[in-house]
Motif scaffolding. Structure first.
Motif, short mmCIF file in Angstrom:
data_model
loop_
_atom_site.label_atom_id
_atom_site.label_comp_id
_atom_site.label_asym_id
_atom_site.label_seq_id
_atom_site.Cartn_x
_atom_site.Cartn_y
_atom_site.Cartn_z
N TYR A 16 10.25 -63.87 -13.80
CA TYR A 16 10.65 -62.93 -12.75
C TYR A 16 10.56 -61.49 -13.24
O TYR A 16 10.12 -60.59 -12.49
CB TYR A 16 12.06 -63.26 -12.25
CG TYR A 16 12.05 -64.35 -11.21
CD1 TYR A 16 11.92 -64.05 -9.85
CD2 TYR A 16 12.15 -65.68 -11.56
CE1 TYR A 16 11.89 -65.05 -8.89
CE2 TYR A 16 12.13 -66.69 -10.61
CZ TYR A 16 12.00 -66.36 -9.28
OH TYR A 16 11.95 -67.36 -8.32
N ILE A 29 4.41 -66.38 -9.44
CA ILE A 29 5.69 -66.80 -9.99
C ILE A 29 5.72 -68.32 -10.19
O ILE A 29 6.15 -68.81 -11.24
CB ILE A 29 6.85 -66.35 -9.07
CG1 ILE A 29 7.03 -64.83 -9.18
CG2 ILE A 29 8.16 -67.08 -9.43
CD1 ILE A 29 8.07 -64.25 -8.25
N ALA A 105 3.85 -62.27 -13.73
CA ALA A 105 4.56 -63.52 -13.45
C ALA A 105 3.98 -64.68 -14.24
O ALA A 105 4.72 -65.53 -14.76
CB ALA A 105 4.52 -63.82 -11.96
#
Length: 353
Positions: A16, A29, A105
């Motif tokens: 994150y 992510i 990410a």
């Protein structure tokens, strides 16, 4: 601490925080969480600070090359390991450390799986502390070393698109060939490249940038909504510049890159070349690469990469001055910045230097 055992909690913070420091690029992510968690499940990857190695020790860079929005991209953990294996066979020298090319990410945790498989530690000196579009920007100014031979290896793709390769040559030529290969492989490749001594990396890399990503991720995830966003800008010394509805969004995947614009409330406009390059309103510039410009879901404060922006989304945009980031020497190289202007058709150099 000089050595840190990487665990699932640190995976979450790193992914994150990396997503934020990616500035719109650096992978997805979900992909970062997947490979980071896998690394901690199959082995015990470790993060070393630079003082754990001798200046003559050899480190290699691992990276992802391509366009995150490419529809046919296919890179799995085995490809990360295979690229490192090919490069190791090519150079026929012992490798004492693995470094990632940037924060993002997916890229902040790039190297953790390879470390878990091989036992080679991850060294906290990324080629750059933020994400960037070109291979040269992630090569610690090796582009200025006229006698440097760049060794690069890559793997990725699915079915008839599967590709693995090894190439040696000038940094520019080798990087161009890898970028072209990513297109042939469906849009993305796992890459291992550019062996250098840790002494050289200390002069040009971004020592401590993974730790910065972990700290930023912890700040974000310790709060919710607006408070989370406030924690991030407080941690990085920036500000929330805009908040509203995405009223226009263009994206074209071309030459192995995602290129486009994002407009908020018909007022604020951002350009991106994988990463966000500019943020302005009515001609007033609020951020210019390598300043950090990043988008978030306005309600949840979840980071949103440039390739995931959609018309109608409610987003918030932050801007962080480049002086508050841990950056590579390449971010001060005007020659490497000039191509940005040609792609986004806006001035960069007059704002950045």
């Amino acid at each position: 601490m000089a050595k840190i055992k990487l665990d699932e909690e640190l995976v979450k913070y790193a992914v994150y925080g990396g997503a934020i420091l990616g500035g719109g690029g650096g992978g997805w992510i979900e992909d970062g969480l997947q490979i980071g968690r896998l690394a901690t499940e199959i082995g015990e990857p470790e993060l070393y600070t630079v003082d754990e190695l001798k200046d003559k020790d050899l480190v290699v860079t691992v990276s992802l090359v391509g366009a995150p929005a490419a529809k046919d991209k296919f890179v799995k953990p085995i490809h990360y390991a295979r690229a490192l294996e090919i490069l190791t066979e090519k150079i026929a020298k012992p490798i004492q450390g693995i470094i990632t090319n940037e924060n993002g990410a997916g890229t902040t945790v790039n190297g953790w799986f390879q470390s878990a498989v091989t036992g080679i530690p991850v060294i906290d000196i990324p080629c750059n502390g933020r994400a960037h579009p070109t291979g040269s920007m992630g090569s610690m100014n090796l582009s200025e070393q006229s006698d440097y031979v760049s060794h690069q290896a890559a793997a990725g793709g699915k079915g008839t698109n599967y590709l693995e390769m090894s190439i040696s040559g000038s940094l520019d030529k080798a990087s161009t060939m890898i970028r072209q290969a990513s297109i042939e492989a469906g849009g993305l490749l796992a890459v291992a490249r550019n062996p250098v001594t840790i002494g050289y990396a200390k002069q040009h890399g971004a020592a401590g940038a993974i730790q910065q990503a972990i700290e930023v991720g912890k700040a974000l995830l310790s709060y919710q909504g607006e408070a989370a966003l406030d924690a991030v800008v407080t941690k990085l010394g920036g500000k929330v510049v805009a908040e509203g509805t995405v009223t226009d969004h263009t994206l074209e995947t071309t030459g192995g890159f995602d290129v486009g614009t994002v407009t908020i409330n018909d007022t604020y406009e951002m350009t991106f070349w994988n990463e966000y390059m500019t943020l302005e309103r009515n001609g007033e510039r609020y951020g210019t690469f390598p300043d950090l410009i990043m988008t978030f879901d306005a309600k949840t404060a979840k980071p949103i990469v440039s390739a995931a922006i959609e018309k109608g989304q409610q987003i918030a945009v932050i801007a962080i001055p480049k002086e508050n980031l841990i950056l590579s020497s390449t971010m001060r190289n005007e020659k490497l910045m000039k191509p940005v202007e040609d792609i986004i058709k806006k001035s960069i150099l007059q704002y950045s230097y």
